[in-house]
Design a protein around this motif. Structure first.
Motif, PDB file in Angstrom:
ATOM      1  N   ILE A   1      -2.424  43.014 -52.583  1.00  0.00           N
ATOM      2  CA  ILE A   1      -3.782  43.502 -52.840  1.00  0.00           C
ATOM      3  C   ILE A   1      -4.069  44.818 -52.119  1.00  0.00           C
ATOM      4  CG2 ILE A   1      -6.248  42.951 -52.649  1.00  0.00           C
ATOM      5  CD1 ILE A   1      -5.383  39.968 -52.994  1.00  0.00           C
ATOM      6  N   THR A   2      -3.978  44.829 -50.819  1.00  0.00           N
ATOM      7  CA  THR A   2      -4.318  46.043 -50.079  1.00  0.00           C
ATOM      8  C   THR A   2      -3.133  46.991 -49.903  1.00  0.00           C
ATOM      9  OG1 THR A   2      -3.917  44.980 -47.931  1.00  0.00           O
ATOM     10  CG2 THR A   2      -6.173  44.887 -48.822  1.00  0.00           C
ATOM     11  N   GLY A   3      -1.908  46.477 -50.033  1.00  0.00           N
ATOM     12  CA  GLY A   3      -0.726  47.302 -49.800  1.00  0.00           C
ATOM     13  C   GLY A   3      -0.376  48.262 -50.916  1.00  0.00           C
ATOM     14  N   PRO A   4      -0.304  47.804 -52.155  1.00  0.00           N
ATOM     15  CA  PRO A   4       0.090  48.715 -53.238  1.00  0.00           C
ATOM     16  C   PRO A   4      -0.914  49.855 -53.420  1.00  0.00           C
ATOM     17  CG  PRO A   4       0.280  46.432 -53.937  1.00  0.00           C
ATOM     18  CD  PRO A   4      -0.442  46.425 -52.624  1.00  0.00           C
ATOM     19  N   GLU A   5      -0.384  51.037 -53.667  1.00  0.00           N
ATOM     20  CA  GLU A   5      -1.206  52.238 -53.818  1.00  0.00           C
ATOM     21  C   GLU A   5      -2.091  52.167 -55.067  1.00  0.00           C
ATOM     22  OE1 GLU A   5      -0.388  56.955 -54.711  1.00  0.00           O
ATOM     23  OE2 GLU A   5       1.169  55.764 -53.759  1.00  0.00           O
ATOM     24  N   ASN A   6      -1.585  51.512 -56.124  1.00  0.00           N
ATOM     25  CA  ASN A   6      -2.328  51.424 -57.381  1.00  0.00           C
ATOM     26  C   ASN A   6      -1.786  50.231 -58.167  1.00  0.00           C
ATOM     27  OD1 ASN A   6       0.107  52.335 -58.597  1.00  0.00           O
ATOM     28  ND2 ASN A   6      -0.551  54.460 -58.359  1.00  0.00           N
ATOM     29  N   HIS A   7      -2.302  50.068 -59.359  1.00  0.00           N
ATOM     30  CA  HIS A   7      -1.913  48.912 -60.179  1.00  0.00           C
ATOM     31  C   HIS A   7      -0.435  48.959 -60.570  1.00  0.00           C
ATOM     32  CE1 HIS A   7      -2.328  45.527 -62.794  1.00  0.00           C
ATOM     33  NE2 HIS A   7      -1.991  46.227 -63.855  1.00  0.00           N
ATOM     34  N   GLU A   8       0.043  50.144 -60.907  1.00  0.00           N
ATOM     35  CA  GLU A   8       1.455  50.281 -61.261  1.00  0.00           C
ATOM     36  C   GLU A   8       2.342  49.866 -60.082  1.00  0.00           C
ATOM     37  OE1 GLU A   8       4.596  53.615 -62.976  1.00  0.00           O
ATOM     38  OE2 GLU A   8       2.652  54.266 -62.223  1.00  0.00           O
ATOM     39  N   ALA A   9       1.977  50.283 -58.869  1.00  0.00           N
ATOM     40  CA  ALA A   9       2.747  49.914 -57.670  1.00  0.00           C
ATOM     41  C   ALA A   9       2.690  48.408 -57.431  1.00  0.00           C
ATOM     42  CB  ALA A   9       2.224  50.677 -56.459  1.00  0.00           C
ATOM     43  N   TYR A  10       1.535  47.789 -57.682  1.00  0.00           N
ATOM     44  CA  TYR A  10       1.409  46.332 -57.556  1.00  0.00           C
ATOM     45  C   TYR A  10       2.387  45.640 -58.497  1.00  0.00           C
ATOM     46  CZ  TYR A  10      -0.244  41.767 -59.050  1.00  0.00           C
ATOM     47  OH  TYR A  10      -0.289  40.450 -59.440  1.00  0.00           O
ATOM     48  N   LEU A  11       2.396  46.061 -59.771  1.00  0.00           N
ATOM     49  CA  LEU A  11       3.279  45.419 -60.744  1.00  0.00           C
ATOM     50  C   LEU A  11       4.746  45.565 -60.338  1.00  0.00           C
ATOM     51  CD1 LEU A  11       1.509  46.337 -64.100  1.00  0.00           C
ATOM     52  CD2 LEU A  11       1.630  44.086 -63.017  1.00  0.00           C
ATOM     53  N   LYS A  12       5.116  46.723 -59.823  1.00  0.00           N
ATOM     54  CA  LYS A  12       6.494  46.911 -59.357  1.00  0.00           C
ATOM     55  C   LYS A  12       6.779  46.013 -58.160  1.00  0.00           C
ATOM     56  CE  LYS A  12       7.139  51.557 -61.157  1.00  0.00           C
ATOM     57  NZ  LYS A  12       7.234  52.985 -60.847  1.00  0.00           N
ATOM     58  N   GLU A  13       5.822  45.901 -57.241  1.00  0.00           N
ATOM     59  CA  GLU A  13       5.996  45.075 -56.035  1.00  0.00           C
ATOM     60  C   GLU A  13       6.249  43.612 -56.386  1.00  0.00           C
ATOM     61  OE1 GLU A  13       6.311  43.554 -52.308  1.00  0.00           O
ATOM     62  OE2 GLU A  13       6.279  45.695 -52.782  1.00  0.00           O
ATOM     63  N   VAL A  14       5.563  43.113 -57.407  1.00  0.00           N
ATOM     64  CA  VAL A  14       5.701  41.705 -57.769  1.00  0.00           C
ATOM     65  C   VAL A  14       6.769  41.482 -58.841  1.00  0.00           C
ATOM     66  CG1 VAL A  14       3.343  41.139 -57.076  1.00  0.00           C
ATOM     67  CG2 VAL A  14       3.799  41.738 -59.469  1.00  0.00           C
ATOM     68  N   GLY A  15       7.554  42.526 -59.119  1.00  0.00           N
ATOM     69  CA  GLY A  15       8.665  42.379 -60.064  1.00  0.00           C
ATOM     70  C   GLY A  15       8.261  42.384 -61.518  1.00  0.00           C
ATOM     71  N   ARG A  16       7.097  42.942 -61.834  1.00  0.00           N
ATOM     72  CA  ARG A  16       6.650  42.999 -63.228  1.00  0.00           C
ATOM     73  C   ARG A  16       6.363  44.422 -63.670  1.00  0.00           C
ATOM     74  NH1 ARG A  16       5.704  38.625 -66.350  1.00  0.00           N
ATOM     75  NH2 ARG A  16       6.257  40.275 -67.797  1.00  0.00           N
ATOM     76  N   GLY A  17       7.148  45.368 -63.189  1.00  0.00           N
ATOM     77  CA  GLY A  17       7.005  46.762 -63.593  1.00  0.00           C
ATOM     78  C   GLY A  17       7.140  46.964 -65.085  1.00  0.00           C
ATOM     79  N   ASP A  18       7.780  45.999 -65.763  1.00  0.00           N
ATOM     80  CA  ASP A  18       7.927  46.078 -67.220  1.00  0.00           C
ATOM     81  C   ASP A  18       6.585  46.026 -67.943  1.00  0.00           C
ATOM     82  OD1 ASP A  18       7.948  43.302 -66.207  1.00  0.00           O
ATOM     83  OD2 ASP A  18       8.061  42.763 -68.332  1.00  0.00           O
ATOM     84  N   LEU A  19       5.544  45.507 -67.294  1.00  0.00           N
ATOM     85  CA  LEU A  19       4.234  45.417 -67.939  1.00  0.00           C
ATOM     86  C   LEU A  19       3.524  46.760 -67.984  1.00  0.00           C
ATOM     87  CD1 LEU A  19       2.844  42.072 -66.464  1.00  0.00           C
ATOM     88  CD2 LEU A  19       4.011  42.454 -68.638  1.00  0.00           C
ATOM     89  N   TRP A  20       3.932  47.686 -67.108  1.00  0.00           N
ATOM     90  CA  TRP A  20       3.307  49.002 -67.072  1.00  0.00           C
ATOM     91  C   TRP A  20       3.947  49.859 -68.143  1.00  0.00           C
ATOM     92  CZ3 TRP A  20      -0.966  50.665 -64.791  1.00  0.00           C
ATOM     93  CH2 TRP A  20      -1.220  52.034 -64.803  1.00  0.00           C
ATOM     94  N   LYS A  21       3.230  50.085 -69.205  1.00  0.00           N
ATOM     95  CA  LYS A  21       3.752  50.856 -70.328  1.00  0.00           C
ATOM     96  C   LYS A  21       2.984  52.156 -70.444  1.00  0.00           C
ATOM     97  CE  LYS A  21       5.256  46.762 -72.643  1.00  0.00           C
ATOM     98  NZ  LYS A  21       4.668  45.542 -73.044  1.00  0.00           N
ATOM     99  N   ALA A  22       3.533  53.079 -71.175  1.00  0.00           N
ATOM    100  CA  ALA A  22       2.866  54.368 -71.380  1.00  0.00           C
ATOM    101  C   ALA A  22       1.468  54.148 -71.925  1.00  0.00           C
ATOM    102  CB  ALA A  22       3.687  55.218 -72.347  1.00  0.00           C
ATOM    103  N   ARG A  23       0.543  54.855 -71.369  1.00  0.00           N
ATOM    104  CA  ARG A  23      -0.855  54.725 -71.799  1.00  0.00           C
ATOM    105  C   ARG A  23      -1.045  55.380 -73.163  1.00  0.00           C
ATOM    106  NH1 ARG A  23      -4.332  55.644 -66.404  1.00  0.00           N
ATOM    107  NH2 ARG A  23      -3.022  54.404 -65.069  1.00  0.00           N
ATOM    108  N   SER A  24      -1.676  54.685 -74.055  1.00  0.00           N
ATOM    109  CA  SER A  24      -1.945  55.222 -75.389  1.00  0.00           C
ATOM    110  C   SER A  24      -3.303  55.919 -75.366  1.00  0.00           C
ATOM    111  CB  SER A  24      -1.951  54.084 -76.408  1.00  0.00           C
ATOM    112  OG  SER A  24      -0.756  53.368 -76.354  1.00  0.00           O
ATOM    113  N   ILE A  25      -3.348  57.115 -74.780  1.00  0.00           N
ATOM    114  CA  ILE A  25      -4.611  57.782 -74.587  1.00  0.00           C
ATOM    115  C   ILE A  25      -4.920  58.785 -75.701  1.00  0.00           C
ATOM    116  CG2 ILE A  25      -6.017  59.155 -72.996  1.00  0.00           C
ATOM    117  CD1 ILE A  25      -4.318  58.055 -70.752  1.00  0.00           C
ATOM    118  N   GLY A  26      -3.926  59.509 -76.154  1.00  0.00           N
ATOM    119  CA  GLY A  26      -4.192  60.560 -77.134  1.00  0.00           C
ATOM    120  C   GLY A  26      -4.027  60.098 -78.574  1.00  0.00           C
ATOM    121  N   TRP A  27      -4.780  60.683 -79.443  1.00  0.00           N
ATOM    122  CA  TRP A  27      -4.646  60.437 -80.881  1.00  0.00           C
ATOM    123  C   TRP A  27      -5.355  61.550 -81.631  1.00  0.00           C
ATOM    124  CZ3 TRP A  27      -7.800  57.056 -78.035  1.00  0.00           C
ATOM    125  CH2 TRP A  27      -9.163  57.212 -78.252  1.00  0.00           C
ATOM    126  N   ARG A  28      -5.083  61.605 -82.899  1.00  0.00           N
ATOM    127  CA  ARG A  28      -5.803  62.547 -83.752  1.00  0.00           C
ATOM    128  C   ARG A  28      -6.868  61.756 -84.497  1.00  0.00           C
ATOM    129  NH1 ARG A  28      -2.799  67.001 -83.594  1.00  0.00           N
ATOM    130  NH2 ARG A  28      -2.519  68.248 -85.406  1.00  0.00           N
TER     131      ARG A  28
END
Length: 157
Positions: free
Chosen positions: A129-156
């Protein structure tokens, strides 16, 4: 709490005023830049959004508004009920986001075991909770970095 008499059947019932949370944080499958969100239909996310004074929706992905149509097991929450949309792939972890990822039973067991004494719980809080710098770091810390996928932010549009 108050008691009220049923005007039709005569029975007496205990009633409580409705809850009105200051803030609700919900998890959606998809959201758009306009504030619309699609959530799983069988959960209370929609009710929370409607009841709260302010609602923050974290979503697995951001999509174009025309792609925000709910499927059979989903419901749409209109932008009028959402104050902020945050893109957070894997944001429901360690619980599930059906159709995206399952419940992380091992992590939940770790959490329950750590809650048995203050020292182990402090270690859990620092690690997850307090250790990871951000959500992506949390997921990597708990062995679930695979859940962090490219953000689908742009579109036409």
């Amino acid at each position: 709490m108050k008691t009220l008499r049923d005007p039709y059947g005569g029975g007496e019932y205990v009633v409580v005023p409705p809850l009105r949370p200051d803030v609700a944080v919900i998890h959606g499958r998809r959201g758009d830049r306009e504030g619309g969100v699609v959530v799983l239909g069988g959960r209370t996310d929609r009710l929370l959004a409607l009841a709260a004074k302010r609602t923050i929706a974290q979503v697995e992905e951001l999509v174009a508004p025309k792609r925000l149509r709910p499927y059979q097991d989903e419901v749409y929450i209109a932008p009028i009920h959402i104050d902020a949309v945050v893109v957070a792939p894997g944001g429901a972890h360690p619980t599930a986001c059906p159709g995206k990822y399952d419940l992380d039973d091992g992590h939940l067991q770790e959490y329950l075991a750590s809650a048995q004494d203050p020292d182990s719980f402090d270690r859990y809080v620092k690690r997850c909770i307090t250790g990871p710098e951000n959500h992506e770091a949390y997921l990597k810390e708990v062995g679930r970095g695979d859940l962090w996928k490219a953000r689908s932010i742009g579109w036409r549009g």
